[in-house]
Design a protein around this motif. Structure first.
Motif, PDB file in Angstrom:
ATOM      1  N   ARG A  94      37.318  -6.696  17.198  1.00  0.00           N
ATOM      2  CA  ARG A  94      36.248  -6.477  18.184  1.00  0.00           C
ATOM      3  C   ARG A  94      36.208  -5.010  18.632  1.00  0.00           C
ATOM      4  O   ARG A  94      35.157  -4.380  18.659  1.00  0.00           O
ATOM      5  CB  ARG A  94      36.459  -7.378  19.413  1.00  0.00           C
ATOM      6  CG  ARG A  94      35.997  -8.821  19.194  1.00  0.00           C
ATOM      7  CD  ARG A  94      35.942  -9.599  20.518  1.00  0.00           C
ATOM      8  NE  ARG A  94      37.280  -9.859  21.060  1.00  0.00           N
ATOM      9  CZ  ARG A  94      38.018 -10.933  20.750  1.00  0.00           C
ATOM     10  NH1 ARG A  94      37.536 -11.860  19.938  1.00  0.00           N
ATOM     11  NH2 ARG A  94      39.224 -11.096  21.270  1.00  0.00           N
ATOM     12  N   THR A  96      37.419  -2.388  17.108  1.00  0.00           N
ATOM     13  CA  THR A  96      37.116  -1.484  15.994  1.00  0.00           C
ATOM     14  C   THR A  96      35.629  -1.502  15.672  1.00  0.00           C
ATOM     15  O   THR A  96      35.001  -0.453  15.492  1.00  0.00           O
ATOM     16  CB  THR A  96      37.962  -1.883  14.755  1.00  0.00           C
ATOM     17  OG1 THR A  96      39.348  -1.847  15.132  1.00  0.00           O
ATOM     18  CG2 THR A  96      37.727  -0.955  13.576  1.00  0.00           C
ATOM     19  N   ARG A  97      35.044  -2.695  15.640  1.00  0.00           N
ATOM     20  CA  ARG A  97      33.604  -2.788  15.357  1.00  0.00           C
ATOM     21  C   ARG A  97      32.790  -2.039  16.418  1.00  0.00           C
ATOM     22  O   ARG A  97      31.762  -1.451  16.123  1.00  0.00           O
ATOM     23  CB  ARG A  97      33.161  -4.247  15.318  1.00  0.00           C
ATOM     24  CG  ARG A  97      33.618  -4.989  14.081  1.00  0.00           C
ATOM     25  CD  ARG A  97      33.148  -6.430  14.145  1.00  0.00           C
ATOM     26  NE  ARG A  97      33.507  -7.190  12.963  1.00  0.00           N
ATOM     27  CZ  ARG A  97      33.216  -8.483  12.805  1.00  0.00           C
ATOM     28  NH1 ARG A  97      32.577  -9.153  13.758  1.00  0.00           N
ATOM     29  NH2 ARG A  97      33.568  -9.112  11.694  1.00  0.00           N
ATOM     30  N   GLY A 130      37.724  -4.596  10.152  1.00  0.00           N
ATOM     31  CA  GLY A 130      36.256  -4.619  10.151  1.00  0.00           C
ATOM     32  C   GLY A 130      35.783  -6.043   9.875  1.00  0.00           C
ATOM     33  O   GLY A 130      34.969  -6.605  10.585  1.00  0.00           O
ATOM     34  N   ASP A 132      33.812  -7.404   7.923  1.00  0.00           N
ATOM     35  CA  ASP A 132      32.554  -7.726   7.240  1.00  0.00           C
ATOM     36  C   ASP A 132      32.283  -6.567   6.289  1.00  0.00           C
ATOM     37  O   ASP A 132      32.958  -5.526   6.375  1.00  0.00           O
ATOM     38  CB  ASP A 132      31.399  -8.067   8.196  1.00  0.00           C
ATOM     39  CG  ASP A 132      30.696  -6.870   8.788  1.00  0.00           C
ATOM     40  OD1 ASP A 132      30.905  -5.743   8.309  1.00  0.00           O
ATOM     41  OD2 ASP A 132      29.934  -7.068   9.747  1.00  0.00           O
ATOM     42  N   GLN A 135      31.500  -3.059   7.759  1.00  0.00           N
ATOM     43  CA  GLN A 135      32.573  -2.563   8.626  1.00  0.00           C
ATOM     44  C   GLN A 135      33.847  -2.243   7.841  1.00  0.00           C
ATOM     45  O   GLN A 135      34.532  -1.261   8.119  1.00  0.00           O
ATOM     46  CB  GLN A 135      32.889  -3.590   9.725  1.00  0.00           C
ATOM     47  CG  GLN A 135      31.807  -3.720  10.780  1.00  0.00           C
ATOM     48  CD  GLN A 135      31.876  -2.607  11.831  1.00  0.00           C
ATOM     49  OE1 GLN A 135      32.829  -1.833  11.894  1.00  0.00           O
ATOM     50  NE2 GLN A 135      30.856  -2.528  12.668  1.00  0.00           N
TER      51      GLN A 135
END
Ligand code: NIG
Ligand code: FE
Length: 390
Positions: A94, A96-97, A130, A132, A135
């Motif tokens: 969370r 990092t995104r 990430g 995804d 990310q």
């Protein structure tokens, strides 16, 4: 004295030419005719010269910290309980995104510079926060970009299969499909990673899921490595060996069969004493068994916010000795030549003609001192690709 302790050369010298080691041996035996008249001389009298250190397992690109979870663990919660409650790796995902590229790069740079200050010249950096496609690729790009303004060699590993992201809760197999069909092909096509890693554990992915990831990696020409048997014997070491993994990492719960399989495959066992210490793990990796089977043992920081918030490879060498019973010589090999092997790199980690001129020059003359102190030491000089690092 090549065969003795540490293959140490007393009163030695190293001649570097165009970023590579050209001559190494006793000073008295150097062929001075090969030296340029204007070559730079680094006075290493009273010092010890080792290969530049190689940190072969880090997750240093992330945002935020997990200090709150540390408080929770000190109050009695376990790492697994926190992870199952949506914290752990996912809380760093969370943060990092939500971080901008500039924030993420700045926070990661600090950790990289701390590692470098301890004599590290090669660092492996995994994605994995990430979770995804965009990310994960962003984290790999940021990791790669760090060598533009840092005199260090960076090797990147795609760790898309680190944890099940919130969007795929209850649908781990679907997430693995995205990793295999989108993430790995994109990372390979864009040249963003040289290897693919996974977390094989009851709180992450099972062997069937990791096998799919590894098959995809191999289809795209990428090597594999695995977080294996960190919290339980999940069969990860055997699986890693089946795919000729560069390394299997952690291994506290590795079985006899797992170790034998790693030996047969020639995979390196990466020991991560920082995570063992920080999770107050009770079980040691089977070091004697690894030795008996001739499995190379590397030592790395595992620099990450959840299980090893550390940027000192020297501290890890000390812990590998104190907790796991390695000799200081094994610890040094673990942070140099065996670490290079865990990354599939045969051009570094040893001071030998033809290898990269990445060197660390330490005060004192006894190599055992590197693992003896609990971190604290900084090299007098670091030479990176033949140049004195400023
Ligand atoms: O190497 N085991 C999985 N990955 C990391 C921990 C990551 C985290 O807790 O953020 C490790 O220990
Ligand atoms: Fe790790």
């Amino acid at each position: 004295m090549r065969d003795g302790r540490y293959s140490l050369v007393e009163d030695g010298a190293v001649h570097i030419l165009e970023g590579r080691i050209d001559q190494v041996g006793p000073t008295a035996e150097m062929d001075l005719g090969l030296l340029h008249s204007d070559c730079e001389v680094i006075d290493a009298r009273g010092a010890l010269v080792t290969p530049g250190l190689v940190d072969c397992h880090t997750h240093l690109v992330y945002a935020g910290n997990r200090a709150r979870e540390f408080e929770m663990r000190q109050a009695g919660a376990t790492y697994e309980e926190i992870a199952r409650a949506g914290g752990g790796i996912i809380s760093t995902v969370r943060a990092t995104r939500a971080a901008s590229n500039a924030e993420l790069r700045a926070q990661s740079s600090v950790r990289l510079e701390e590692l470098m200050a301890g004599g590290v010249t090669t660092v492996e950096i995994k994605s994995g926060y990430g979770l995804d496609v965009e990310q994960e690729l962003r984290c790999l790009r940021i990791a790669r970009s760090l060598c533009a303004d840092h005199a260090v060699s960076i090797v990147t590993t795609l760790l898309g299969a680190h944890s099940i992201p919130p969007e795929f809760a209850g649908k781990a197999d679907d997430y693995i499909t995205a990793v295999c069909d989108e993430m790995i092909p994109r990372a390979a096509k864009e040249g963003l990673a040289t290897a693919v890693d996974g977390f094989c554990e009851r709180i992450a992915f099972n062997t069937a899921q990791i096998a799919r990831v590894f098959e995809a990696a191999q289809r795209h020409g990428l090597r594999v490595k695995l977080h294996a048997e960190q919290l339980s014997d999940s069969g990860g070491a055997r699986l890693a060996a089946r795919f000729d993994a560069l390394s299997a990492d952690h291994l506290e719960y590795a079985s006899r069969e797992g170790v034998a399989a790693l030996a047969k495959a020639g995979s390196v066992a990466v020991l991560l004493p920082g995570a063992y210490y920080f999770l107050r793990e009770k079980r040691m990796p089977p070091v004697d068994l690894l030795r008996r089977h001739g499995v190379k043992m590397a030592v790395a920081t595992d620099c990450n916010p959840g299980t090893s918030p550390s940027t000192s490879l020297l501290a890890m060498m000390n812990m590998a000795c104190v907790f796991f019973g390695l000799s200081p010589e094994e610890a040094l090999a673990g942070a140099t030549c065996h670490a290079a092997a865990a990354l599939g790199l045969d051009d570094r980690g040893v001071i030998e003609k033809g290898r990269r001129a990445d060197l660390a020059i330490w005060e004192g003359s006894d190599p055992a001192q590197l693992a003896w102190q609990i971190a604290g030491q900084q090299p007098r000089h670091v030479v990176f690709e033949g140049r004195l690092r400023q």
